[in-house]
Scaffold this motif. Structure first.
Motif: not given
Lengths: 575, 455
Positions: B6-10, B32-33, B66-67
């Protein structure tokens, strides 16, 4: 009426929780029950600054509101203690969590087991009010602790008895059922009440020549010591804590070095108070919140300190509080403010910086206490301006409220002129109000000599500028002598060696006699010049160097009398 | 343990993860990519809706697929007696080809504050063999004394010379060295390591390397790893540990980078408002503890940006450390090694470590007197530039000469010259004996009698 809530967010020392609370309520945060204080309320959520490291705390954990503001315990046992910023006794914490400070450790500020011999002063039937003395406890060999009725309590005493009590035991009762104890609790952010504030007219004698003579501080006065790092703030603060003639010292190490606190801790018990002959520690309370201890507790530490100071003032004592350094306190405010995402004022400090600073210093003063005695709290705050820049907000907010300003100067420190107080930029607004005391207790011409000394030092500054342009040999004879006398003032009077057993403390009379001797030399030199003697010959006189050694002499009166004779003899021989 | 996608922003070194189970502040994170590589990170901000994670290896390659896994524990360093002689990367993993470290213990790298009540007062004189340090800015066991330098100055040589020569008089115990490199170049790091190898110091050293091309965010944990190793060696293994941290300027810059990525309100020059507290949490890990034999002495190195000592990094450092040794570009360009400018240098713990029984009874007074004359001499140089030497008085000319001799004989010494304290003080007296005895006002008559003109 404890209320509980849930943590919503954790970001460093700031925790947001869904909780019903009032401003400044103390909360216990998370499973480990870390102490914190509500500093913002926003709808159903409130922001809590936590006094301990929040690593591992999760959203959803419980928060318990005690409904009480941050408060300290006041009673016998404070003296010779060493606390962190929220009055946790560090000695006890070491027993609980070892050499490193663990989390969630709590211990009451006052030892619950120790018994004190209480002697009642009032008898059953007496009517007491807030601040009345009901009895005494000999807290240390030097301080008689007066047990006071808490400020908001009054009534008729129905029972009270001498005896051996712990701070929590009931020592008496009022008619309305109020129980009296040796201990009372007071919120740190609220000043303790007094009957009336008075003008300060008695100097706080520090034993430091430059302070006592040129820039005195009054008992109940406020002073600031600003200076870049390495200019000697901490040594000056420690010198004051050691030698000033207050009855009780509260020393707050706010965001400073751990090793320095250790130095205080090892030194103070070994130094004897010159007035009582007892270890200095017996009149001292230390608050140590070093720079790596949690930032919120650092913010609270100055309030904890001043509340303890006010408590002893209420007993009629003169108390001196050293805060080293108030800049760290201000930075703690800034850090927390920025975590709250408040709109920043100057240099990122919160807009309320200057009102907080003045509120704090206003808690100092000489006062008629509720018990009808006179007490005082003098505050000496160290300021650490970033880059030595005195125009920064903390220094400026401080300068607006303080009356004595001891400006430390890195250049003086570099040439090992200690204390590195710049005599041209420092000031004291107490000179006039203290003149009467000095005239009566030290010498009638005290103020006059101070005036002459200052004039000569001022003149030196001007001459130095000229000398930069023309060289010292080109100065007129009279000016060369002025430079010599000014140098004598700097080296023999203003410089003082904190690490020399005799020189570390100079009583006002000694300060006066040194000043008088140098001025006597100046008078003779002027007369000699007038009678046509060359300045070179005056500069070469050997007798003046003897005055330098008086700093290291205990029997200074005889020594200076002899030095004066030598000086007179040498001048007579010049003719 | 749940894994989230649930990555929403980097943003910069940070990732923002949504809708997680409750995550603890400061928790360790495994990322983990999609390509199979794994990065690690730490929680900076946690709430019910969003969690902010700083990624130590940098965020390149991270996408929305990505996890992320929260490990439920904080960052720890595996420690054992075996870490001596090892070379580790900035995150504490061996990079010397040797085996993984079999831990005796896993230690939290944040490090708790030493209870001020438990601290022992530092008082053991460390002889570095360098006159400007031993004589005028004495280093004491348990002290933190940074080198304030500038780019292109020989601070590394000085640090190495100290590491090589440092000893406590009358004590056989050697120092263990913990060396943490943050963002220095490969070449500089090589020089340190080969020097350690040549002198045999590597056997009793732990080296942490985060080099210039390693992830900048990793620099945040490198000194914490190093100090944790130091605490283990000092307080569990009772060793005297000298910690060299270089270069603190790079560390502070990483701190700024993270602050900016989080859109924090910046303090002076863009550095975060909490930099004082953050630096203090590193520097304050020096010291000694009552009842424990070991000690941690810190020698942080920082290059002053534009040689400006009022820049936030040296400024905040100076307020935390117990003094500073200032390296001067001017002395360096005049070919004086070590180019230590004694005037702005200071050791706050000097008085605890010197005097009879420790160094010599005349130590403090000699040092004060040299300072006073040297300061005056330097002022006079300015005057000479305007009015010429002729218009100086005789006293002034003597002091001018003393200042020059001070630099040539006291400051200047060989790169391998190990002067003992007696020698240092004797040189001091040789210089002072050029001045008429009566003018040595900082020195007591007895000491003058004993030493003046005798060395």
């Amino acid at each position: 009426m404890a209320k509980t809530g849930k943590i919503y967010r954790v970001a460093g020392p700031v925790v947001v929780a869904e909780l019903e609370a009032g401003m400044y309520d103390v909360c216990k945060v998370g499973k480990e029950k870390l102490l914190g204080e509500v500093i913002q309320i926003n709808g159903g959520r409130c922001t809590i600054q936590v006094y301990e490291d929040t690593t591992g705390i999760k959203p959803g954990e419980d928060v318990e509101n005690t409904g009480q503001p941050l408060a300290v315990e006041l009673g016998p046992g404070l003296l010779s203690s060493i606390y962190d910023g929220i009055q946790r006794p560090l000695q006890v914490l070491r027993g609980l969590t070892g050499d490193f400070i663990g989390r969630g450790a709590t211990a009451p500020g006052l030892d619950r087991k120790r018994k004190w011999d209480f002697k009642a002063i009032v008898k059953p039937g007496a009517v007491v009010k807030g601040g009345s003395v009901i009895g005494t406890v000999k807290e240390s060999e030097t301080v008689m602790h007066k047990i006071l009725v808490p400020p908001n309590v009054s009534g008729k005493v129905v029972s009270i008895a001498d005896g051996s009590y712990t701070v929590a035991d009931v020592i008496g009762k009022l008619e309305d059922g109020t129980e009296l104890r040796l201990m009372q609790i007071w919120p740190v952010r609220k000043p303790r009440p007094v009957t009336e504030k008075l003008l300060p007219v008695v100097p706080l004698i520090t034993g430091q020549r430059i302070f006592d003579s040129l820039f005195p501080l009054a008992k109940g006065g406020v002073a600031a010591i600003p200076g870049p790092f390495g200019s000697g703030k901490t040594v000056s603060q420690q010198q004051l804590a050691k030698w000033c003639d207050a009855d009780v010292i509260v020393y707050v190490g706010c965001g400073e070095r751990g090793n320095e606190m250790t130095e205080v801790l090892t030194e103070f018990p070994e130094i004897t108070d010159p007035r009582t002959g007892k270890p200095l520690m017996q009149r001292t309370v230390l608050i140590a919140n070093t720079s790596n201890m949690p930032v919120a507790a650092r913010e609270a530490s100055v309030y904890t300190g001043i509340t303890l100071a006010e408590y002893y003032r209420d007993m009629g004592y003169s108390v001196a509080l050293m805060a080293d350094s108030t800049s760290r306190w201000a930075e703690a405010m800034r850090e927390i403010s920025s975590r709250l995402e408040e709109m920043p004022g100057e240099e990122g400090y919160p807009a309320y910086l200057s009102s907080r600073v003045s509120e704090f210093y206003e808690r100092a003063g000489r006062a008629a206490t509720l018990m009808g005695a006179e007490g005082s709290v003098s505050v000496i705050g160290a300021v650490s301006p970033p880059g030595g820049d005195l125009s920064e907000p903390v220094t400026q907010s401080t300068l607006r409220v303080i009356k004595t300003y001891w400006a430390l100067d890195a250049k003086l420190a570099q040439r090992r002129h200690f204390p590195a107080i710049n005599w041209l930029t420092s000031h004291s607004l107490y000179l006039d109000s203290l003149a009467g005391w000095y005239a009566e207790k030290v010498a009638p011409d005290w103020t006059e000599l101070i005036g002459r000394t200052r004039t000569i030092l001022q003149e030196e500054e001007k001459l130095m500028e000229i000398m930069q342009l023309v060289g010292s040999d080109a100065l007129p004879e009279k000016e060369q002598v002025t430079l010599l006398v000014a140098r004598m003032f700097r080296e023999f009077l203003l410089q003082q060696n904190a690490f020399h057993p005799v020189d570390t403390y100079s009583e006002p009379k000694k300060t006066y006699l040194i000043m008088k001797t140098i001025l006597h030399f100046a008078d003779l030199a002027k007369a000699a010049l007038d009678s046509g003697i060359r300045a070179q010959r005056i500069v070469a006189l050997k007798s003046k160097d003897k005055v330098a050694d008086v700093k290291f002499e205990k029997g200074y009166e005889d020594f200076l009398a002899a030095a004066n004779k030598d000086i007179e003899k040498e001048f007579a021989q010049l003719k | 343990m749940k894994e989230y996608k649930t990555i929403t922003r980097v943003a910069g070194p940070l990732i923002f993860v949504e809708k997680t189970e409750p995550v603890g502040y400061g928790e360790l994170v495994r990322i983990s990519l999609p390509g199979g590589s794994v990065k690690s990170g730490q929680v900076l901000d946690t709430s019910e809706e969003i969690v902010v994670v700083q990624v130590f290896e940098g965020t390149s390659g991270i996408d929305l697929n990505t996890r992320v896994k929260f490990l439920g524990e904080t960052i720890k360093l595996p420690v054992s007696g075996e870490i001596l002689g090892r070379i580790l990367n900035g995150a504490g993993k061996p990079i010397d080809g040797g085996p993984e470290i079999v831990p005796d213990e896993m230690m939290e790298i944040t490090g708790a504050a030493i209870n001020p009540y438990a601290r022992a007062n530092p008082s053991d004189f460390i002889q570095t063999g360098i006159s400007t340090i031993d004589g005028t800015n004495t280093l004491v066991r348990g002290q933190k004394l940074p080198l304030f330098s500038g780019s292109g100055l020989p601070h590394n040589e000085i640090a190495l010379q100290i590491a090589r020569q440092a000893k406590v008089l009358g004590s056989k115990e050697g120092f263990a060295i913990v060396f943490a490199a943050m963002g220095i170049t490969n070449e500089e790091a090589r020089r340190f390591i080969s020097e350690f190898e040549e002198t045999g110091a590597l056997k009793r050293a732990v080296v942490f390397l985060n080099l210039a091309d390693d992830p900048a965010v990793e620099r945040i944990i490198t000194p914490r790893m190093a100090l944790t190793a130091a605490e283990y060696l000092a307080f569990r293994k009772e060793m005297h540990v000298l910690v060299i941290l270089t270069d603190m300027t790079n560390y502070a810059e990483s701190l700024r980078e993270i602050g900016a990525a989080r859109s924090e309100i910046p303090g002076r020059r863009g550095y975060p408002g909490y930099m004082y507290t953050d630096l203090a949490m590193l520097y304050e890990r020096a010291g000694m503890i009552k009842g424990k034999k070991g000690s941690i002495t810190q020698l942080p190195i920082l290059t002053m940006v534009g040689d400006d000592i009022t820049h936030p990094i040296p400024d905040l450092t100076g307020y935390i450390t117990e003094g500073q040794i200032v390296i001067s570009r001017e002395l360096h360009s005049r070919n004086i090694y070590p180019p230590v400018d004694v005037l702005p240098s200071l050791s706050r713990l000097m008085n605890l470590g010197i005097g009879p029984g420790k160094t010599r009874e005349d130590h403090k007074q000699v040092s004060d007197q040299l300072y006073a004359f040297y300061a005056e001499g330097k002022d006079l140089r300015g005057l000479v530039a305007i009015v010429g030497e002729e218009s100086l008085s005789e006293r002034e000319r003597r002091i001018l000469k003393l200042a020059a001799d001070f630099e040539a004989k006291f400051v200047k010494q060989g790169r391998n010259e190990d002067r003992d304290i007696e020698k240092t003080l004797d040189i001091g007296w040789q210089l002072l004996s050029q001045i008429p005895e009566g003018e040595l006002t900082r020195i007591s008559p007895e000491l003058r009698k004993k030493h003046y003109g005798k060395h």
